[in-house]
Design a protein around this motif. Structure first.
Motif, PDB file in Angstrom:
ATOM      1  N   ALA A 169     -11.559  74.615  42.945  1.00 56.49           N
ATOM      2  CA  ALA A 169     -10.188  75.211  43.193  1.00 56.49           C
ATOM      3  C   ALA A 169      -9.192  74.631  42.145  1.00 56.49           C
ATOM      4  CB  ALA A 169      -9.785  75.219  44.437  1.00 56.49           C
ATOM      5  N   PHE A 170      -8.901  73.299  42.235  1.00 59.50           N
ATOM      6  CA  PHE A 170      -7.944  72.390  41.515  1.00 59.50           C
ATOM      7  C   PHE A 170      -8.163  72.927  39.898  1.00 59.50           C
ATOM      8  CE2 PHE A 170      -6.584  69.158  38.633  1.00 59.50           C
ATOM      9  CZ  PHE A 170      -5.233  68.590  39.098  1.00 59.50           C
ATOM     10  N   GLY A 171      -9.535  72.884  39.623  1.00 55.07           N
ATOM     11  CA  GLY A 171      -9.829  73.156  38.124  1.00 55.07           C
ATOM     12  C   GLY A 171      -9.292  74.759  37.676  1.00 55.07           C
ATOM     13  N   LEU A 172      -9.577  75.563  38.429  1.00 52.85           N
ATOM     14  CA  LEU A 172      -9.027  77.118  38.312  1.00 52.85           C
ATOM     15  C   LEU A 172      -7.706  77.069  38.213  1.00 52.85           C
ATOM     16  CD1 LEU A 172     -11.100  79.052  40.753  1.00 52.85           C
ATOM     17  CD2 LEU A 172     -11.537  78.662  38.066  1.00 52.85           C
ATOM     18  N   ARG A 173      -6.933  76.129  39.138  1.00 52.39           N
ATOM     19  CA  ARG A 173      -5.462  76.308  39.223  1.00 52.39           C
ATOM     20  C   ARG A 173      -5.036  75.679  38.108  1.00 52.39           C
ATOM     21  NH1 ARG A 173      -0.922  75.683  37.988  1.00 52.39           N
ATOM     22  NH2 ARG A 173       0.758  75.791  39.579  1.00 52.39           N
ATOM     23  N   MET A 174      -5.411  74.766  37.409  1.00 48.46           N
ATOM     24  CA  MET A 174      -4.669  74.214  36.217  1.00 48.46           C
ATOM     25  C   MET A 174      -4.773  74.874  35.031  1.00 48.46           C
ATOM     26  SD  MET A 174      -3.152  71.543  37.799  1.00 48.46           S
ATOM     27  CE  MET A 174      -2.635  70.068  36.991  1.00 48.46           C
ATOM     28  N   ALA A 175      -6.175  75.519  34.890  1.00 51.92           N
ATOM     29  CA  ALA A 175      -6.658  76.210  33.601  1.00 51.92           C
ATOM     30  C   ALA A 175      -5.803  77.460  33.764  1.00 51.92           C
ATOM     31  CB  ALA A 175      -8.195  76.611  33.607  1.00 51.92           C
ATOM     32  N   ALA A 176      -5.255  78.069  34.791  1.00 48.23           N
ATOM     33  CA  ALA A 176      -4.338  79.561  34.984  1.00 48.23           C
ATOM     34  C   ALA A 176      -3.212  78.961  34.098  1.00 48.23           C
ATOM     35  CB  ALA A 176      -4.446  79.613  36.358  1.00 48.23           C
ATOM     36  N   ASP A 177      -2.477  77.750  34.105  1.00 46.08           N
ATOM     37  CA  ASP A 177      -1.343  77.797  33.453  1.00 46.08           C
ATOM     38  C   ASP A 177      -1.541  78.009  31.867  1.00 46.08           C
ATOM     39  OD1 ASP A 177       0.045  77.488  35.674  1.00 46.08           O
ATOM     40  OD2 ASP A 177       0.158  75.356  35.763  1.00 46.08           O
ATOM     41  N   TYR A 178      -2.498  77.450  31.435  1.00 50.18           N
ATOM     42  CA  TYR A 178      -2.932  77.531  29.933  1.00 50.18           C
ATOM     43  C   TYR A 178      -3.073  78.742  29.505  1.00 50.18           C
ATOM     44  CZ  TYR A 178      -5.987  77.173  25.832  1.00 50.18           C
ATOM     45  OH  TYR A 178      -6.527  77.174  24.563  1.00 50.18           O
ATOM     46  N   ALA A 179      -4.101  79.475  30.451  1.00 47.67           N
ATOM     47  CA  ALA A 179      -4.281  81.040  30.194  1.00 47.67           C
ATOM     48  C   ALA A 179      -3.121  81.956  30.022  1.00 47.67           C
ATOM     49  CB  ALA A 179      -5.317  81.558  31.012  1.00 47.67           C
ATOM     50  N   ALA A 180      -2.218  81.514  30.976  1.00 45.88           N
ATOM     51  CA  ALA A 180      -0.771  82.353  30.864  1.00 45.88           C
ATOM     52  C   ALA A 180      -0.098  81.884  29.647  1.00 45.88           C
ATOM     53  CB  ALA A 180      -0.171  81.921  32.099  1.00 45.88           C
ATOM     54  N   VAL A 181       0.069  80.633  29.346  1.00 44.14           N
ATOM     55  CA  VAL A 181       1.078  80.402  28.416  1.00 44.14           C
ATOM     56  C   VAL A 181       0.309  80.643  26.858  1.00 44.14           C
ATOM     57  CG1 VAL A 181       1.628  78.313  26.701  1.00 44.14           C
ATOM     58  CG2 VAL A 181       1.663  78.273  29.223  1.00 44.14           C
ATOM     59  N   ILE A 182      -1.156  80.936  26.612  1.00 46.50           N
ATOM     60  CA  ILE A 182      -1.686  81.392  25.406  1.00 46.50           C
ATOM     61  C   ILE A 182      -1.716  82.746  25.363  1.00 46.50           C
ATOM     62  CG2 ILE A 182      -2.376  78.996  24.780  1.00 46.50           C
ATOM     63  CD1 ILE A 182      -5.360  80.533  25.402  1.00 46.50           C
ATOM     64  N   GLN A 183      -1.295  83.402  26.652  1.00 51.14           N
ATOM     65  CA  GLN A 183      -1.703  85.013  26.686  1.00 51.14           C
ATOM     66  C   GLN A 183      -2.974  85.389  26.687  1.00 51.14           C
ATOM     67  OE1 GLN A 183       1.552  86.931  24.530  1.00 51.14           O
ATOM     68  NE2 GLN A 183       3.130  85.700  25.426  1.00 51.14           N
ATOM     69  N   ASP A 184      -3.842  84.538  27.443  1.00 49.02           N
ATOM     70  CA  ASP A 184      -5.178  84.710  27.165  1.00 49.02           C
ATOM     71  C   ASP A 184      -5.591  85.655  28.504  1.00 49.02           C
ATOM     72  OD1 ASP A 184      -8.169  85.007  27.229  1.00 49.02           O
ATOM     73  OD2 ASP A 184      -8.273  83.098  26.232  1.00 49.02           O
ATOM     74  N   ASP A 185      -5.512  86.826  28.486  1.00 49.33           N
ATOM     75  CA  ASP A 185      -5.912  87.605  29.656  1.00 49.33           C
ATOM     76  C   ASP A 185      -7.304  87.762  30.216  1.00 49.33           C
ATOM     77  OD1 ASP A 185      -2.950  88.428  29.545  1.00 49.33           O
ATOM     78  OD2 ASP A 185      -3.420  90.262  28.406  1.00 49.33           O
ATOM     79  N   ALA A 186      -8.081  87.704  29.136  1.00 51.42           N
ATOM     80  CA  ALA A 186      -9.584  87.749  29.614  1.00 51.42           C
ATOM     81  C   ALA A 186      -9.854  86.450  30.339  1.00 51.42           C
ATOM     82  CB  ALA A 186     -10.252  87.794  28.285  1.00 51.42           C
ATOM     83  N   LEU A 187      -9.189  85.311  29.789  1.00 51.33           N
ATOM     84  CA  LEU A 187      -9.377  83.817  30.549  1.00 51.33           C
ATOM     85  C   LEU A 187      -8.871  83.964  32.102  1.00 51.33           C
ATOM     86  CD1 LEU A 187     -10.849  81.117  30.886  1.00 51.33           C
ATOM     87  CD2 LEU A 187      -8.562  80.372  29.611  1.00 51.33           C
ATOM     88  N   SER A 188      -7.598  84.486  32.119  1.00 50.63           N
ATOM     89  CA  SER A 188      -6.821  84.651  33.380  1.00 50.63           C
ATOM     90  C   SER A 188      -7.658  85.505  34.383  1.00 50.63           C
ATOM     91  CB  SER A 188      -5.478  85.224  33.097  1.00 50.63           C
ATOM     92  OG  SER A 188      -4.750  84.406  32.267  1.00 50.63           O
ATOM     93  N   ALA A 189      -8.239  86.542  33.742  1.00 46.18           N
ATOM     94  CA  ALA A 189      -9.118  87.628  34.774  1.00 46.18           C
ATOM     95  C   ALA A 189     -10.434  86.807  35.207  1.00 46.18           C
ATOM     96  CB  ALA A 189      -9.379  88.760  33.949  1.00 46.18           C
ATOM     97  N   LEU A 190     -10.861  85.975  34.292  1.00 51.02           N
ATOM     98  CA  LEU A 190     -12.256  85.356  34.776  1.00 51.02           C
ATOM     99  C   LEU A 190     -11.938  84.109  35.883  1.00 51.02           C
ATOM    100  CD1 LEU A 190     -15.132  84.395  34.478  1.00 51.02           C
ATOM    101  CD2 LEU A 190     -14.402  82.695  32.643  1.00 51.02           C
ATOM    102  N   LEU A 191     -10.693  83.506  35.501  1.00 51.26           N
ATOM    103  CA  LEU A 191     -10.111  82.696  36.689  1.00 51.26           C
ATOM    104  C   LEU A 191     -10.006  83.139  38.015  1.00 51.26           C
ATOM    105  CD1 LEU A 191      -7.890  80.374  34.414  1.00 51.26           C
ATOM    106  CD2 LEU A 191     -10.149  79.759  35.239  1.00 51.26           C
TER     107      LEU A 191
END
Length: 337
Positions: A169-191
């Motif tokens: 859960a920690f890994g997903l939560r931290m990666a979510a900020d990166y996906a949002a900042v770089i606007q990677d919608d596909a990665l956000s959806a995967l998370l």
């Protein structure tokens, strides 16, 4: 009692702690597989950027903290030292060597998922600074870890619910900020889809295993914080009601009691100071997700304050905590939605 805030004086204190250990090579605890005698190398040879702070992941999240403090107080007395560190360390040839290390077959699971999440969190923070050179230089390394999420998450049938580095859960939560900042919608959806697959049906969490003697995260609260970060409010709040349905009664009671630390020179027992700080972070973030009139909100805010009060005095009590605890203090004090 008013909430602790990240003042400039506190930011400088934390920065000085991190600047004192991010380039301290020893003692070192490598997470390194030797495939042959050629792999017996020093920490600086293995990781020319992140060789300090006792271990690679602590060095990474100390860099994140320094980037956050620089953004918050760009004119502080520590700011020029942070810039000088980044100019010396976050350079193309050293980042290339970090990338090269990850290319070895023995490094496939290196720092999964804790270090993965923190590296992406660092990349996200660097993207928010005025100087874009550091963001651009770390991008290849961030890209490798982002791809590792894309490759690994579809293979991961089960979550890992421990209170240590392996918590998914920690890994997903931290990666979510990166996906949002770089606007990677596909990665956000995967998370998000992975979080729902792993945690979407969870309810009435007993938190009976918390805390263990090695925890620096609450498996219950970081799961809730993961879902808060990844779900829309209209989806998160009903899930949260099911997951922890008795918060108004301060139950599960174990989540409301700060952990006791008996020996801060013991690296494992010192984790419990981190547990108090990471719980404070989660309690504060979860409280902020509740409507202003929700009766649970002041209860969660009080829990956050008490955990922060338990952990904050011990940031630099011993090097076993000093090399990493300030990062979690900044998460707890200066969390952003």
């Amino acid at each position: 009692m008013s909430a602790t805030i990240l003042t400039e004086d506190l930011a400088v204190r934390f920065a000085r702690i991190a600047l004192g250990h991010v380039t301290r090579e020893y003692p070192s605890k490598p997470d390194h597989v030797l495939a042959g005698p050629q792999d017996a190398r020093t920490p600086r040879e293995l990781h020319p950027v992140f060789f300090g702070s006792y271990d690679w992941h602590s060095c990474v999240h100390s860099y994140w903290m320094l980037a956050r403090l620089l953004r918050r107080y760009p004119s502080s007395e520590a700011a020029d030292d942070i810039r000088a560190l980044f100019d010396a360390q976050v350079v193309a040839e050293k980042i290339a060597a970090e990338c090269s290390y990850l290319a070895a077959p023995t490094a496939r699971g290196f720092k999964r998922p804790y270090g993965w999440g923190w590296l992406l969190k660092l990349a996200a923070e660097l993207s928010l600074l005025e100087n874009t050179n550091w963001r651009d230089r770390i991008a290849p390394l961030a890209g490798i870890f982002a791809q590792r999420y894309r490759d690994f998450l579809p293979l991961a049938t089960y979550p890992v619910r421990v209170g240590t580095h392996f918590n998914t859960a920690f890994g997903l939560r931290m990666a979510a900020d990166y996906a949002a900042v770089i606007q990677d919608d596909a990665l956000s959806a995967l998370l998000r889809d992975t979080a729902l697959r792993w945690y979407g049906a969870d309810q009435d969490c007993p938190a009976w295993g918390e805390p263990s003697g090695d925890d620096f995260q609450s498996s219950a609260l970081i799961e809730a914080e993961c879902m808060r970060r990844l779900l829309a409010p209209g989806d998160f709040l009903p899930w949260f009601d099911r997951f922890l349905p008795r918060l108004e009664l301060r139950e599960p009671a174990t989540l409301f009691r700060p952990a006791t630390v008996t020996d801060r020179s013991d690296g494992k027992l010192a984790h419990l100071d981190g547990l108090n700080l990471s719980r404070a972070w989660c309690w504060r973030a979860l409280a902020g997700a509740l409507p202003a009139a929700d009766a649970r909100r002041p209860i969660l805010q009080d829990a956050a304050r008490r955990h922060l009060d338990a952990g904050l005095p011990h940031i630099a009590s011993d090097y076993m905590g000093e090399h990493w605890l300030a990062s979690f203090a900044v998460l707890a004090i200066d969390a952003e939605g």
